[in-house]
Motif scaffolding. Sequence first.
Motif, short mmCIF file in Angstrom:
data_model
loop_
_atom_site.label_atom_id
_atom_site.label_comp_id
_atom_site.label_asym_id
_atom_site.label_seq_id
_atom_site.Cartn_x
_atom_site.Cartn_y
_atom_site.Cartn_z
N ASP A 157 4.69 -2.62 2.70
CA ASP A 157 3.89 -2.33 1.61
C ASP A 157 3.90 -0.84 1.69
OD1 ASP A 157 1.50 -4.23 -0.26
OD2 ASP A 157 1.09 -1.94 0.04
N ALA A 158 3.54 -0.22 0.39
CA ALA A 158 3.35 1.13 0.36
C ALA A 158 1.86 1.55 0.67
CB ALA A 158 3.58 1.58 -1.15
N LEU B 255 6.07 0.41 6.58
CA LEU B 255 5.66 1.16 5.28
C LEU B 255 6.80 1.35 4.25
CD1 LEU B 255 2.95 2.77 4.02
CD2 LEU B 255 4.09 4.79 5.16
N GLY B 256 6.72 1.25 3.12
CA GLY B 256 7.83 1.46 2.35
C GLY B 256 7.68 1.28 0.83
N ASP B 257 8.76 1.51 0.12
CA ASP B 257 8.79 1.39 -1.31
C ASP B 257 9.46 0.24 -1.73
OD1 ASP B 257 9.47 1.89 -4.03
OD2 ASP B 257 9.43 3.81 -3.87
N ASP C 163 3.84 -0.69 12.50
CA ASP C 163 2.35 -1.06 12.08
C ASP C 163 1.93 -0.19 11.20
OD1 ASP C 163 1.52 -3.15 13.41
OD2 ASP C 163 1.30 -1.77 15.34
N ALA C 164 2.76 0.08 9.87
CA ALA C 164 2.17 0.70 8.70
C ALA C 164 2.25 0.00 7.44
CB ALA C 164 3.09 1.97 8.60
N GLY C 165 2.54 0.21 6.18
CA GLY C 165 2.31 -0.68 5.09
C GLY C 165 2.74 -0.32 3.69
N GLU C 166 3.17 -1.12 2.56
CA GLU C 166 3.19 -1.00 1.22
C GLU C 166 2.51 -1.63 0.16
OE1 GLU C 166 7.15 -1.22 -0.93
OE2 GLU C 166 5.98 -2.71 -1.95
N THR C 167 2.58 -2.03 -0.91
CA THR C 167 1.71 -2.61 -1.89
C THR C 167 1.77 -4.15 -2.27
OG1 THR C 167 1.85 -0.35 -2.70
CG2 THR C 167 0.28 -1.81 -3.64
N ASP C 168 0.66 -4.63 -2.29
CA ASP C 168 1.05 -5.99 -3.29
C ASP C 168 0.50 -5.67 -4.33
OD1 ASP C 168 -0.29 -9.44 -2.46
OD2 ASP C 168 0.63 -8.49 -4.14
#
Length: 305
Positions: free
Chosen positions: A60-61, A76-78, A289-294
């Motif tokens: 997720d972003a 974490l990503g786009d 352990d990071a994130g992007e978007t729903d």
Amino acid sequence: MRRFSADYLTDTRRGMWADRSALAPLALDSRTRVLDVGCGTGELTRVLREESDAEVVALDADPDLLRAADADARALGDATRLPFRDDAFDLVVCQALLINLPEPRAALAEFARVSADLVACVEPDNAEVVVESSVAAEAPLAKRARDTYIAGVETDVTLGSSAAALLREVGLSDVESRRYEHERTVRPPYDAPALDAAKAKAAGTRIEEQAPTLRRGGLSRTGVDELKSEWKAMGRAVVDAMAAGEYERRAVVPFYVVAGRVASADESGGESADEADGDDPRESGGDADAGETDTERDAVDVPES
């Protein structure tokens, strides 16, 4: 990309996958490595882990949302620039992500690049949402607000029913689409989210939040104010009906589970990444352990994202 709070995503996904038969095209019991793109707080991630023995990676972003996702690994990503090598997964899937992207085809092309087998999406068509309510004003008012929102929103929040065509456009084959209806009901005894939603209606919160989109959809500033006034009156009627234990509401949001197959190395004439190198599928572009978007949002009780 439109982004939403953890509380919003959790609330709108509650009970989403009580029936998981529509996920059959994903063949989850045969998967070894799955990527959930735009995982948000991980509602679909949890289902993927429960239905498969595969390694499930959540991306997720938004790092705050991503921390809530229970996955084997997090990145974490786009969605349009995935931090993974080609053919790193045998299933890449998203839920309510494409409707919030200005270029959904770009994301699907990336899904196909990092998948060695299947690409899938679970997307709503907000134009087909049905609301029924014991408060007479609610259903027609919700439809009016929703139609105006859809006309003004800057992404295609109705693409669920046409998602199969998008998958074919990026070169996927054997595309299969299944309709899945997410039903959300409110009836006594009322839980805390239902009570909070009623209070928000009475305050006109959603109309105020979505005023810019509603204006792009054709309402004047005065028109938005008038809609907000009607919405608040409807909300007060809902609060009163709940106090009497007489309020009931049913909303049906149609989602489309669409899956397509990526061309094999033999079919494409290329060499798979597994043949080319033995690297781990998770490159250093993402934090484990990071994130992007729903993505999902009600304009004023609907658009799902």
